[in-house]
Design a protein around this motif. Structure first.
Motif, PDB file in Angstrom:
ATOM      1  N   VAL A 267     -16.027 -38.386  68.744  1.00 57.41           N
ATOM      2  CA  VAL A 267     -14.824 -37.339  68.000  1.00 57.41           C
ATOM      3  C   VAL A 267     -16.363 -36.256  67.909  1.00 57.41           C
ATOM      4  N   GLY A 268     -15.765 -34.999  68.305  1.00 54.25           N
ATOM      5  CA  GLY A 268     -17.199 -33.395  69.018  1.00 54.25           C
ATOM      6  C   GLY A 268     -16.492 -32.724  68.153  1.00 54.25           C
ATOM      7  N   LEU A 269     -16.544 -32.208  67.215  1.00 57.82           N
ATOM      8  CA  LEU A 269     -16.147 -31.475  66.411  1.00 57.82           C
ATOM      9  C   LEU A 269     -16.909 -29.605  66.115  1.00 57.82           C
ATOM     10  N   PRO A 270     -16.162 -28.772  67.064  1.00 59.72           N
ATOM     11  CA  PRO A 270     -17.294 -27.345  66.578  1.00 59.72           C
ATOM     12  C   PRO A 270     -18.170 -26.865  65.495  1.00 59.72           C
ATOM     13  N   MET A 271     -18.760 -27.969  64.531  1.00 57.58           N
ATOM     14  CA  MET A 271     -19.222 -28.043  63.390  1.00 57.58           C
ATOM     15  C   MET A 271     -20.254 -27.424  63.344  1.00 57.58           C
ATOM     16  N   ARG A 272     -21.601 -27.721  64.369  1.00 62.42           N
ATOM     17  CA  ARG A 272     -22.582 -27.074  64.120  1.00 62.42           C
ATOM     18  C   ARG A 272     -23.055 -25.743  64.150  1.00 62.42           C
ATOM     19  N   ARG A 273     -24.068 -25.575  63.615  1.00 66.49           N
ATOM     20  CA  ARG A 273     -25.386 -24.401  63.879  1.00 66.49           C
ATOM     21  C   ARG A 273     -25.981 -24.461  64.601  1.00 66.49           C
ATOM     22  N   SER A 274     -27.065 -23.419  66.003  1.00 69.55           N
ATOM     23  CA  SER A 274     -27.806 -23.151  65.757  1.00 69.55           C
ATOM     24  C   SER A 274     -29.096 -22.772  65.646  1.00 69.55           C
ATOM     25  N   ALA A 275     -30.346 -22.493  65.338  1.00 69.62           N
ATOM     26  CA  ALA A 275     -31.220 -22.217  64.959  1.00 69.62           C
ATOM     27  C   ALA A 275     -30.991 -20.715  65.080  1.00 69.62           C
ATOM     28  N   THR A 276     -30.419 -20.470  65.986  1.00 66.51           N
ATOM     29  CA  THR A 276     -29.879 -19.336  65.847  1.00 66.51           C
ATOM     30  C   THR A 276     -28.885 -18.325  66.034  1.00 66.51           C
ATOM     31  N   GLY A 277     -28.042 -19.353  64.912  1.00 71.16           N
ATOM     32  CA  GLY A 277     -27.384 -18.746  64.888  1.00 71.16           C
ATOM     33  C   GLY A 277     -25.353 -19.536  65.502  1.00 71.16           C
ATOM     34  N   GLU A 278     -25.886 -20.282  66.880  1.00 73.59           N
ATOM     35  CA  GLU A 278     -24.822 -20.000  68.142  1.00 73.59           C
ATOM     36  C   GLU A 278     -23.970 -21.467  67.067  1.00 73.59           C
ATOM     37  N   THR A 279     -22.605 -21.951  67.694  1.00 70.18           N
ATOM     38  CA  THR A 279     -21.573 -22.536  67.415  1.00 70.18           C
ATOM     39  C   THR A 279     -22.644 -23.865  68.192  1.00 70.18           C
ATOM     40  N   ARG A 280     -22.410 -25.032  67.992  1.00 73.33           N
ATOM     41  CA  ARG A 280     -22.824 -25.997  68.179  1.00 73.33           C
ATOM     42  C   ARG A 280     -22.076 -27.298  68.521  1.00 73.33           C
ATOM     43  N   THR A 281     -21.585 -28.473  69.088  1.00 77.21           N
ATOM     44  CA  THR A 281     -20.916 -29.606  69.062  1.00 77.21           C
ATOM     45  C   THR A 281     -21.657 -30.506  67.924  1.00 77.21           C
ATOM     46  N   HIS A 282     -20.852 -30.663  66.740  1.00 76.67           N
ATOM     47  CA  HIS A 282     -21.029 -31.821  66.241  1.00 76.67           C
ATOM     48  C   HIS A 282     -20.604 -33.229  66.635  1.00 76.67           C
ATOM     49  N   ILE A 283     -21.080 -34.640  66.450  1.00 83.73           N
ATOM     50  CA  ILE A 283     -21.009 -36.178  66.954  1.00 83.73           C
ATOM     51  C   ILE A 283     -20.901 -36.554  65.854  1.00 83.73           C
ATOM     52  N   ALA A 284     -19.777 -37.308  65.750  1.00 84.13           N
ATOM     53  CA  ALA A 284     -19.307 -37.944  64.621  1.00 84.13           C
ATOM     54  C   ALA A 284     -18.594 -39.678  65.598  1.00 84.13           C
ATOM     55  N   VAL A 285     -18.814 -40.592  64.892  1.00 85.46           N
ATOM     56  CA  VAL A 285     -17.692 -41.669  65.715  1.00 85.46           C
ATOM     57  C   VAL A 285     -17.497 -42.635  64.210  1.00 85.46           C
ATOM     58  N   TRP A 286     -16.071 -42.678  64.647  1.00 82.24           N
ATOM     59  CA  TRP A 286     -15.149 -43.033  63.838  1.00 82.24           C
ATOM     60  C   TRP A 286     -15.110 -44.695  64.351  1.00 82.24           C
ATOM     61  N   THR A 287     -14.494 -45.487  63.614  1.00 81.39           N
ATOM     62  CA  THR A 287     -14.589 -47.073  64.158  1.00 81.39           C
ATOM     63  C   THR A 287     -14.406 -47.488  62.940  1.00 81.39           C
ATOM     64  N   ILE A 288     -13.503 -48.571  63.648  1.00 79.39           N
ATOM     65  CA  ILE A 288     -11.845 -49.295  62.433  1.00 79.39           C
ATOM     66  C   ILE A 288     -12.488 -50.514  63.371  1.00 79.39           C
ATOM     67  N   PRO A 289     -12.585 -51.457  61.786  1.00 75.70           N
ATOM     68  CA  PRO A 289     -13.149 -52.980  62.090  1.00 75.70           C
ATOM     69  C   PRO A 289     -12.267 -54.112  63.683  1.00 75.70           C
ATOM     70  N   SER A 290     -12.981 -54.625  64.047  1.00 72.18           N
ATOM     71  CA  SER A 290     -12.720 -55.245  64.988  1.00 72.18           C
ATOM     72  C   SER A 290     -11.686 -55.986  65.031  1.00 72.18           C
ATOM     73  N   ASP A 291     -11.166 -56.441  63.956  1.00 69.20           N
ATOM     74  CA  ASP A 291      -9.830 -57.487  63.719  1.00 69.20           C
ATOM     75  C   ASP A 291      -8.863 -56.514  63.805  1.00 69.20           C
ATOM     76  N   VAL A 292      -8.615 -55.587  63.273  1.00 71.58           N
ATOM     77  CA  VAL A 292      -7.645 -54.016  63.734  1.00 71.58           C
ATOM     78  C   VAL A 292      -7.453 -54.105  64.923  1.00 71.58           C
ATOM     79  N   GLY A 293      -8.531 -53.881  65.592  1.00 68.13           N
ATOM     80  CA  GLY A 293      -9.078 -53.886  66.930  1.00 68.13           C
ATOM     81  C   GLY A 293      -8.447 -54.480  67.820  1.00 68.13           C
ATOM     82  N   ASP A 294      -8.149 -55.451  67.554  1.00 71.19           N
ATOM     83  CA  ASP A 294      -7.542 -57.219  68.736  1.00 71.19           C
ATOM     84  C   ASP A 294      -6.149 -57.110  68.128  1.00 71.19           C
ATOM     85  N   SER A 295      -6.029 -56.582  67.105  1.00 78.32           N
ATOM     86  CA  SER A 295      -4.722 -56.977  66.621  1.00 78.32           C
ATOM     87  C   SER A 295      -3.629 -55.581  67.192  1.00 78.32           C
TER      88      SER A 295
END
Lengths: 354, 760, 394
Positions: free
Chosen positions: B252-280
Motif C-alpha cells: 500500500v502506498g500512501l502520500p504520508m512522507r515528506r522529503s527533506a525539502t518539504g515535498e510530499t512523498r509516498t510512504h510504503i506499507a505492506v499489509w500482511t494476512i496470515p497464510s491460512d487466511v490466504g488459503d481460505s
C-alpha cells in the motif's frame, strides 16, 4: 648588474618580459631594475646597450670625480669631519643625535644616477608596461625594510611618506648603498600612519642588509595592516647576483675582508631560506611556479649543462663594487645569467611559454 | 531513583523555585523499568504566533519521563491530550520530539538544556517554524509482524504521491529479506516465475493511528472512496498471487512522507494476512465445475473469511527503505558520486582493480564491466578482494559475482580475457564507456594501446590509470579526457620526464630508478612474476586516494592530469598534482611526433639570441632532445638546445659544432631518467621556406649512414617562413639497412606544419 | 495611574485596575450611553502613588457631559459587598446616574445580619428614593430616577414593590435591551441569568446578579459574562438551567469572562457533603470551556495569587484551572496588564468592520518567557561575582 642583464635578455627572448607586472629590486639589482622600469620609451635593445655602456664606465670614478668638485667637496668634508667628532663624542657617552650627517658620497651617487642614468625621473613617473616598482632599502634606525614604490614609500613601523616625491636615483642609491662602500643616506621625513602624522629621521642603507632577494613584497598573504607594499604574484622570477657558497679560499685577515665575508655568509643563508620558502609556497599552491637564476648556483645541481655555460668558478670571485667592467667580464657575467635563465625557464615555467 | 534521576529532581526544584508561577512539577511515579514519571505544568504566556502554528493553552501540562541513565540518556516528554496530534515533531499524537538525534543532546547541561530546548520548541511551534521532517509525517502506529523478514523497497513508486494506482509489485525473495524491485501494470503477458504481490497507491492519508482491525481499515478506505467490494477483490487477487502456505502481502502506498525539502512523498506499507487466511480465500473462489452445493459452501466460506479479516487486527510488515526518491545518498557531493548511472570499465582485477571495482560498484553506476585473464590463487588473498570460495575461478568472474551481491542494481559483466584484446575486439563498445580504469599496471598493455590509439579514430573514452611503487608506499595515477589524440602510455612517458626533471626525487626514485626494480620480489620463487611488497591497507589506502583525486580533478581537453600520492607510511606523505599540456602531435606515415609545449618557445629564444649576438639573417640551430620509441613508432621531442660554441653561423649555412654535446647528452639522459637523449638537429632558414635543401639532405644522410656517424635514425627540424606564417619542416631519417646488404637504404618521411608560435 | 486614559471611541468594555474588586465600564454608544457594573474606588488611590486607579475621578473626567455634569446612563450593582460598591456615594454626588439596576437582596439586608458598608447604605437609600419617585411619577419617570430590579424575590410581592411598573422589573431568562428608558437593541443586549428564585435565601455572594452582556455593531457581536461573586453550585446551575432552553443557549457564549469572585477557588473547588475538603469540580470548567469563543478570562484583582489557608481571593489554584482552558495569553489579571509595575485598564472594543478587538499592549515572547528565566536563573552564574567576596581567618 651584468648578471641581471643576462637574465633579462633571456626573459625577453622567451617573450616573458611583457608578462611581468611587478618588479622588486634590492641593492645592485636596483640600478638595472630601475633603469628597465623607468625607460618606457626605450626598446629592449636600446635599454640593453645603455646598460652595457654604464657597466663599462662604472660609477666609482664618477662618484670620485663628483666628490672633487668644489660644491661637493666642502659639504662632504665637513660631513666626514662631523662624523669623526660624533664618533668621539659617542665614546665619551654623549648621545648620538645632534649633528645631522647631511651630504655624503651616497648623495653624490644619487645625483649621478639621476643625472646620467635615469634622467631625473621621480618614483611616480611613468613606467614600462606600468610595472609596479619597488626598490628596497634598509633603515638602520628601526632595523627594518624601507621600501620605495611608485605609489607609496615607507616602512611598516613608521608608516608611509606623506609626500612620495622622491627621485628614483635617490631610491636606487639608498637601495645600493652597500655598507662597506657607501655610507647610509640620512634624511628626516614626515610619515603618516593610522591617520597620525609624525616626523622621523631615517638612515637608509643597502636593502640587502635586510633582505637581499626583494621577493618578500611578492609573497601572497601579506597583511596590508603591517605591509605598505603587497603585490602577490602567481609566478616569481628571482635573479640573484650574490656569490653563493664560499669555496673556502681567502682567509679573512684584516677588518674589511672579515666584514665582507660576514655579509656574504648572511646573504647566502638568506638565499637558502628563500629557496626553501619558495618551494613551500609552490607546494601549498600559494604560487604556481618560480625560478631562481642565481649567480652562485652550483653547476652540478642544474638539470644539464648547456654547451655554452659560463661556469660558476669563472665568475664567482668577481667583486660587486660598481667599478668599471671590461667587455670580457660583461660578456661572462651576462652570459651566465642568460644560460641559467634559459635552462630554468622551460623546465619550471613551462606554462608561461605558450 | 538513580543518581542521575536525583540530579534531575534537584534541577527541577531549582527551576521551579526560580519561577514558581511559571513552572511546577510533581513526581508521579517510578515505573517498573526504572523510568521516573514527573508531571510538569508550564505557563505559556503571550507568544508570537503565525498562521498554521500550534495553538497552546495558557497553562499546559506535560508528562516528563526521566530514564535511569539520565543524563546520559535524554528524557521524553508527552502530553495527555490529542490537541497536538498531526503537528510536525509530534509523534504518535502525543510525544514531543525535541531532538532529531542523540548527537544534539548535551548530557552536561542536564534538564536545563532540555527545558531550553522545550522553550524553543514551543516558540517555534507557535510560529509554525519547525523544519519539515524527513520520514513519515507521522509514523503509523500499527501492529508489526516481526516474525516475517522485512521488505526492502528498491524501486521508486510508479505514480506521483496522491495519485491512485493499482498494479503489481515485483518481488525478489532472499533468505533474510524480500526486495521490491519493480512495479508492473496488470497485463496478460507477465513473465512466469516472478514473485508478485498486489500493489495499490492510495490518494489520501490514513489517520495517524492506522486502523487496528480489518473492519476499521475497510471503513477508512471506504471513506476515501475505495469500494469495499473492490478491496475484497483486490485482496483475493493478492491471495491468488501467493503461493500455498505463504502469508499474503498487499503493498500500500500512501502520500504520508515528506522529503527533506518539504515535498510530499509516498510512504510504503505492506499489509500482511496470515497464510491460512490466504488459503481460505483461495478455496472460497468459485470454479466453473462447481456444483450448486459446492458453490454455496464456497460462498459461506467467503463470508466467514471476510468476517474474520474484519475482526482480526491488521498486521503490517517491517519496511527498509532503499528508494532513491526517499534516501539522500550518503556520498552526495563526493568525487565518486559522479559515477551514478554511468558505464564503467575496469581493466585488471588485481591488487588495485579488485578494490577499485568494488568502490566503483558502491557508487551505483549503471553498468560495470570487469576484465582480467588471471585466476584466483591463495597467495593473493593477502591483498586482493577475493575469498577462498573463489579459488580457481577466473578473477573477473569471481569479482563480478561478489559485486552482484553487494550492488544488485548494477549490471555487472565479467570478461575473462586480455585487456588489449577486449578493447580491439570491439572498439565501439570501448568508446561507449563513460570511464575506463586501467588497473593493469602493465606497461606492455599500455604500450600496445598507445600503438593502436589511432585506430580508435578519436573516440577514446575518459581513462584513469594507476600503479604502485615496489614498496606500496606511493601510487602514480593519470587521468586523460575523452577523445584525446594520445593515450596513457604517452601520458606516463611525459609524466616521467616531468618528475625526473622537476626534482620530484621521492616519486622519481620510487617509480623509475634502478633501485626501484630491485625492490620487487618473487612471492613464489621461481614460479611467479616479481611483484611489490604491500598489505591490503597499503593497497586500499593508495588506490582509494588515487581514485578520489582523479575524479575530483578531472582532465580537460588540453591537459592530462597526473597525481603522485604518498601513503602515511612515507616520511613526508604528500600528494602532488601535475597538469601536463597536450603535445602538438604530428602524424607521419611510419612515425608520430609529439612536441612538448616548450620546444617552439625555446627555439624562438635561441633565434632571438642569435639575432642579438650575430644577425638575424645568419642561420642558427642546435640539438634536439627527446625519446625515440621504435616499437611504438613515437618520437617525443622534449627540448632543444642552442648552437655549441664551436658552431659557425652564416647567411645560408649553419655548421653545428660538437663541443660539450657528449657531456650534455649524458647529463640530460641521466637526469631525465632515460626519457630525453639526443634525437636530432634543428636549424633555421631565415626568410626562406622550411624545406630541406641539398645541404640539409647531405648532412642528415651522413649522420645516419654506417660510413658516416652511424646514428641510424635522426630527426631534423627546420624553422622557416612562408610569408608571415612561421613554419617548421619535420624530417624523419631512418636507416633501414638490412642484413647482408652493402648499401644503406634511408627512408625519409616528412611533414610541413604551421606554427602558432612565431619562431622566426 | 495615568491622566491620559480615555474611554474607547467605539463600543467597548473597560476593566479597571482597582485592586481586588470589580469595576467594569461598558460603552454602549460612545460618548452617549455608558453603563457601569460595580465600583471600587480607594481614596488612597487618588494620590497616584498606589497601583490602583481612582476610578471615580476618571469617570468624572471622562463620562459624557449632559447639562454641565458627567452623565452615566446606568449603574449596575451585582451585589452590595464593599469591593463592588465602594465610592458610590461620591459618584452619586458628582455624576448624574440615569438608571440603577440591582437585585432585591439590597433591600433584604435591611433586616438581616449582614451589615452594609456606607456606600452600600447610600446605594440602598438611593434605590429607595427612586422607587418612591417612580411610584409618585406614575409612568412619567425621568432620567435620574430610573430603577431596574432584577430577580425573583418574595419581597417584590410586598406592597412597596408590587406596584412598580413592569418595565422596572426583570427576571432571569429575560433579555434587556433598553438602558435608562432608551432602546439600545442594536448595540446592547443583557441576558439575565440570575438570581433565581431559589437563590433568595442564600448568602450575598450567591445571590449576585449574573449577566451575559452582548455588544453589537452591525453583524459583529461580542459577549461578556458576569457572575458577580457566585460560587460553584450557583454558577453551575446557571449553565444547567439555560441548557434546558434551547433558545437561550447562545447567551452562554462568552468572548470575555470576568472570573467570579476575583478568581476565587470556590468557583471550581467545592466541598460536598461526603468530602473532607473541597474537591476540584471538573464539570464547571467543562461548561466554561464549552461556551468559550476563543475566550479571555479576566481576574480583577491584585497580583497576589496564593493558596494559603484562609486567604481571600485571588487564588492560585483557580488561576491554574482557568489557564488550562484558554489559549496562551488569554488569562489577564488587571494588575498584571500590561505589566505588574504600571497596570492599565484592559479595553475590549466591538466595531462593525474590525469586529471584536483587543489592543494588546503586552509584548509577545518567542517562547514561554517564564520558563526561559527559570532555566537561566536555575543554571546559575558562571562568571565571577560582581560584588567583592571577603575572606579571613578570624
Amino acid at each position: 648588474m651584468a648578471f641581471h642583464l643576462g637574465c633579462l635578455r633571456t626573459l625577453n627572448d622567451f617573450g616573458l618580459l611583457d608578462k611581468i607586472s611587478v618588479m622588486s629590486s634590492v641593492s645592485g639589482g636596483s640600478v638595472i631594475g630601475a633603469l628597465y622600469a623607468y625607460s618606457p620609451d626605450l626598446s629592449f635593445e636600446e635599454f640593453d646597450s645603455k646598460v652595457v655602456e654604464h657597466l663599462k664606465r662604472g660609477f666609482q670614478k664618477s662618484i670620485l670625480g663628483e666628490l672633487l668638485t668644489p660644491q661637493n667637496l666642502f659639504p662632504v668634508a665637513i660631513n666626514t669631519a662631523a662624523t669623526k667628532i660624533q664618533a668621539a663624542l659617542a665614546k665619551c657617552g654623549w648621545s648620538e643625535q645632534g649633528i645631522h650627517r647631511d651630504y655624503s658620497r651616497t648623495d653624490v651617487f644619487a645625483e649621478i644616477l639621476n643625472r646620467d642614468v635615469l634622467g631625473g625621473v621621480k618614483l611616480s613617473s611613468p613606467r614600462r608596461n606600468e610595472i609596479e616598482t619597488i626598490i628596497g632599502a634598509c633603515d638602520l634606525k628601526t632595523g627594518t625594510a624601507f621600501r620605495f614604490g611608485n605609489e607609496t614609500s615607507g616602512c611598516g613601523q613608521l608608516g608611509q611618506l606623506l609626500e612620495n616625491d622622491i627621485s628614483v636615483g635617490f631610491a636606487v642609491a639608498a637601495s645600493a648603498a652597500f655598507p662597506l662602500l657607501l655610507p647610509p643616506l640620512d634624511r628626516t621625513w614626515r610619515f603618516s600612519k593610522n591617520g597620525e602624522e609624525t616626523e622621523h629621521r631615517v638612515n637608509l642603507t643597502d636593502g640587502g642588509v635586510y633582505d637581499n632577494s626583494g621577493f618578500q613584497v611578492l609573497e601572497p598573504g601579506r597583511d596590508p595592516k603591517y605591509s605598505l607594499h603587497s603585490f602577490p604574484c602567481e609566478y616569481i622570477i628571482a635573479c640573484n647576483a650574490g656569490q653563493g657558497q664560499d669555496s673556502g679560499a681567502g682567509l679573512p685577515l684584516g677588518f674589511l675582508p672579515r666584514i665582507s665575508k660576514s655579509f656574504g655568509v648572511v646573504h647566502r643563508r638568506v638565499q637558502d631560506m628563500v629557496i626553501h620558502h619558495l618551494h613551500h609556497l609552490q607546494e601549498s599552491g600559494d604560487i604556481r611556479g618560480f625560478v631562481l637564476p642565481y649567480l652562485g648556483q652550483q653547476d652540478g645541481a642544474l638539470p644539464w649543462k648547456p654547451n655554452d655555460l659560463v661556469t660558476r668558478e669563472e665568475v664567482f670571485a668577481y667583486p660587486t663594487d660598481f667599478s668599471a667592467m671590461t667587455d670580457e667580464w660583461i660578456t661572462k657575467l651576462s652570459g651566465r645569467g642568460e644560460s641559467l635563465t634559459r635552462i630554468l625557464v622551460p623546465t619550471f615555467l613551462k606554462e608561461l611559454l605558450g | 531513583m538513580t543518581r542521575g534521576q536525583q540530579r534531575a529532581v534537584v534541577e527541577l526544584e531549582r527551576m521551579a523555585q526560580s519561577a514558581p508561577d511559571d513552572l511546577e512539577f510533581d513526581i508521579e511515579e517510578e515505573l517498573k523499568d526504572g523510568i521516573l514519571v514527573v508531571r510538569i505544568e508550564l505557563r505559556i504566556g503571550l507568544l508570537e504566533t503565525a498562521k498554521g502554528g500550534l495553538q497552546f493553552r495558557e497553562r499546559e501540562s506535560f508528562s516528563l519521563r526521566i530514564p535511569g541513565e539520565f543524563p546520559f540518556q535524554y528524557p521524553r516528554i508527552e502530553v495527555s491530550h490529542r490537541r497536538f496530534a498531526g503537528f510536525p515533531h509530534v509523534t504518535w499524537g502525543r510525544w514531543l520530539c525535541l531532538y532529531q538525534s542523540v548527537a544534539q543532546w548535551n548530557p552536561e547541561d542536564g534538564l536545563y538544556g532540555f527545558f531550553d530546548r522545550l522553550h524553543e520548541w514551543i516558540g517555534r511551534a507557535a510560529m509554525n517554524d519547525m523544519d519539515p521532517v524527513e520520514g513519515a509525517l507521522e509514523p503509523p502506529y500499527h501492529l508489526t509482524d516481526s516474525t516475517q523478514v522485512p521488505f526492502v523497497i528498491r524501486k521508486n513508486v510508479p505514480v506521483p504521491p496522491g495519485e491512485s494506482w493499482i498494479g503489481l509489485a515485483v518481488l525478489k525473495r532472499y533468505s533474510n529479506r524480500i526486495d521490491l524491485v519493480g512495479w508492473e501494470e496488470f497485463s496478460s503477458d507477465l513473465p512466469q516465475g516472478q514473485s508478485l504481490a498486489l500493489a495499490t497507491m492510495l490518494p489520501e492519508v490514513l489517520p495517524m493511528e492506522f486502523p487496528i482491525t480489518g473492519k476499521a481499515l475497510f471503513t477508512e478506505l471506504e471513506n476515501q472512496g475505495q469500494d469495499r467490494n473492490m478491496l475484497i477483490s483486490r485482496l483475493t487477487i493478492a491471495a491468488l498471487l501467493t503461493k500455498e502456505g505463504a502469508p499474503v502481502h498487499m503493498v500500500v502506498g500512501l502520500p504520508m512522507r515528506r522529503s527533506a525539502t518539504g515535498e510530499t512523498r509516498t510512504h510504503i506499507a505492506v499489509w500482511t494476512i496470515p497464510s491460512d487466511v490466504g488459503d481460505s480465500i483461495r478455496k472460497s473462489l468459485a470454479s466453473d465445475t462447481d456444483s450448486e452445493a459446492l458453490r454455496e459452501i464456497r460462498d459461506k466460506l467467503a463470508d466467514a473469511v471476510w468476517k474474520l479479516i474484519e475482526v482480526s487486527p491488521v498486521y503490517w510488515c517491517r519496511i527498509l527503505e532503499d528508494r532513491s526518491e526517499i534516501l539522500v545518498r550518503r556520498d552526495a557531493g563526493t568525487p565518486l558520486s559522479i559515477l551514478a548511472n554511468t558505464k564503467v570499465l575496469v581493466l585488471g582485477c588485481g591488487a588495485l582493480g579488485s578494490w577499485v571495482a568494488e568502490m566503483l560498484a558502491r557508487s551505483s553506476p549503471a553498468t560495470l564491466d570487469l576484465v582480467d585473464t588471471g585466476i584466483v590463487k591463495p597467495g593473493i588473498l593477502v591483498r586482493q578482494n577475493f575469498t577462498p570460495d573463489d579459488y580457481g575461478k577466473g578473477k573477473a568472474k569471481a569479482l563480478a559475482d561478489r559485486i552482484e551481491k553487494i550492488a544488485p542494481d548494477v549490471c555487472v559483466s565479467a570478461h575473462q580475457q586480455d585487456a588489449h584484446r577486449f578493447i580491439t575486439g570491439d572498439r565501439p563498445r570501448f568508446s561507449d564507456f563513460d570511464l575506463v580504469l586501467d588497473c593493469t599496471a602493465s606497461s606492455i598493455f599500455q604500450m600496445k594501446l598507445e600503438r593502436d590509439w589511432i585506430d580508435l579514430g578519436g573516440h577514446s573514452p575518459r581513462m584513469i590509470s594507476m600503479f604502485l611503487d615496489a614498496q606500496a608506499q606511493r601510487i602514480l595515477a593519470m587521468s586523460i579526457d575523452r577523445g584525446v589524440p594520445a593515450g596513457i602510455w604517452d601520458g606516463y612517458v611525459r609524466l616521467k620526464h616531468r618528475l625526473c626533471l622537476q626534482e620530484q626525487a621521492d616519486l622519481a626514485n620510487a617509480f623509475y630508478s634502478e633501485s626501484a626494480e630491485s625492490l620487487l620480489f618473487q612471492p613464489e620463487p621461481g614460479c611467479s612474476d616479481p611483484t611489490f611488497v604491500g598489505s591490503m591497507a597499503d593497497v586500499v589506502g593508495l588506490s582509494a586516494a588515487a581514485l578520489n583525486r582523479s575524479l575530483a580533478e578531472p582532465p580537460s581537453a588540453d591537459h592530462i592530469v597526473g597525481f603522485g600520492v604518498g601513503s602515511t607510511r612515507c616520511a613526508a606523505p604528500t600528494h602532488r598534482t601535475f597538469k601536463i599540456k597536450h603535445d602538438l602531435r604530428v602524424v607521419l606515415p611510419t612515425t608520430r611526433i609529439h612536441f612538448s609545449d616548450v620546444v617552439f618557445g625555446t627555439a624562438r629564444s635561441f633565434v632571438r639570441q642569435n639575432a642579438r649576438e650575430r644577425t638575424s639573417s645568419d642561420e642558427t640551430g642546435g640539438l634536439l632532445w627527446g625519446r625515440w620509441d621504435e616499437a611504438l613508432g613515437i618520437i617525443w621531442v622534449f627540448d632543444l638546445s642552442g648552437p655549441p660554441p664551436d658552431s659557425s653561423h652564416d647567411n645560408g649555412r649553419f655548421l653545428c659544432g660538437t663541443e660539450g654535446t657528449q657531456e650534455e647528452h649524458d647529463r640530460r639522459f641521466e637526469r631525465s631518467g632515460g626519457t630525453s637523449g639526443f634525437i636530432g638537429f634543428w636549424h633555421t632558414h631565415p626568410q626562406m621556406v622550411s624545406q630541406q635543401s641539398a645541404v640539409d639532405i647531405a648532412g642528415m644522410a651522413k649522420l645516419v649512414s654506417r660510413i658516416g656517424d652511424n646514428q641510424r635514425r635522426a630527426l631534423m627540424l627546420i624553422f622557416g617562413q612562408d610569408g608571415d606564417q612561421s613554419t617548421a619542416g619535420i624530417y624523419v631519417y631512418e636507416n633501414l639497412a638490412s642484413h647482408g646488404q652493402n648499401h644503406d637504404l634511408v627512408q625519409v618521411s616528412n611533414e610541413q606544419i604551421q606554427l602558432e608560435v612565431n619562431v622566426l | 495611574m495615568s491622566d491620559k486614559f480615555e474611554l474607547p471611541k467605539s463600543k467597548g468594555v473597560v476593566f479597571w485596575p482597582i485592586g481586588t474588586g470589580d469595576s467594569t465600564t461598558i460603552v454602549i454608544e460612545p460618548d452617549e450611553v455608558v453603563m457601569q457594573i460595580d465600583l471600587r474606588h480607594l481614596a488612597k488611590a487618588e494620590d497616584g502613588e498606589s497601583p490602583e486607579w481612582p476610578i471615580v475621578d476618571h469617570l468624572v473626567d471622562r463620562l459624557p457631559q449632559v447639562d454641565g455634569k458627567p452623565f452615566l446612563s446606568a449603574f449596575v450593582l451585582t451585589h452590595p459587598d464593599k469591593d463592588h460598591i465602594q465610592g458610590f456615594e461620591e459618584l452619586l454626588k458628582q455624576v448624574t446616574i440615569g438608571e440603577i439596576w440591582h437585585t432585591p437582596k439590597v433591600f433584604r439586608d435591611l433586616d438581616e445580619n449582614e451589615s452594609l458598608c456606607d456606600d452600600a447604605v447610600a446605594f440602598r437609600d438611593e434605590a429607595h428614593r427612586r422607587r418612591k419617585a417612580i411610584l409618585d411619577a406614575n409612568g412619567e419617570t425621568k432620567s435620574g430616577d430610573r430603577l431596574r430590579v432584577i430577580g425573583h424575590d418574595d419581597l417584590l410581592k410586598e406592597d412597596d414593590y408590587v406596584n412598580l411598573p413592569e418595565e422596572c422589573k426583570s427576571r432571569p431568562g429575560e433579555l434587556v435591551t433598553s438602558v435608562n428608558g432608551e432602546d439600545v437593541s442594536g448595540s446592547f443586549e443583557a441576558f439575565i441569568h440570575a438570581p433565581f428564585k431559589e437563590d433568595q435565601a442564600k448568602d450575598r455572594n450567591n445571590t449576585s446578579l449574573s449577566l451575559n452582556v452582548s455588544l453589537l455593531d452591525g453583524d459583529e457581536r461580542a459577549q461578556f459574562f458576569f457572575f458577580g461573586d457566585r460560587e460553584y453550585l450557583t454558577i453551575k446551575r446557571i449553565f444547567e438551567v439555560t441548557e434546558d432552553y434551547e433558545e437561550n443557549v447562545d447567551y452562554l457564549n462568552w468572548n470575555v469572562m470576568l472570573s467570579a469572585h476575583h478568581c476565587s477557588k470556590s468557583v471550581m473547588f467545592w466541598k460536598g457533603e461526603d468530602d473532607d475538603e473541597p474537591k476540584f469540580r471538573k464539570d464547571i470548567m467543562v461548561y466554561f470551556e464549552k461556551y468559550s469563543q476563543n475566550g479571555k478570562i479576566i481576574a480583577s484583582a491584585l497580583s497576589d495569587f496564593s493558596d494559603e489557608e484562609g486567604k481571600n481571593p485571588p487564588h492560585k489554584k483557580a488561576r491554574k484551572k482557568y489557564e488550562a482552558i484558554v489559549d496562551a495569553g488569554n488569562f489577564l489579571c488587571t494588575h498584571e496588564y500590561p505589566d505588574k509595575d504600571d497596570p492599565k485598564p484592559i479595553v475590549f472594543t466591538v466595531d462593525g468592520s474590525d469586529g471584536f478587538g483587543f489592543d494588546d499592549s503586552r509584548a509577545k515572547a518567542a517562547g514561554p518567557a517564564g520558563l526561559a528565566t527559570a532555566v537561566e536563573s536555575a543554571r546559575g552564574a558562571s562568571k565571577p561575582p560582581q560584588t567583592q567576596t571577603e575572606f579571613g581567618n578570624s
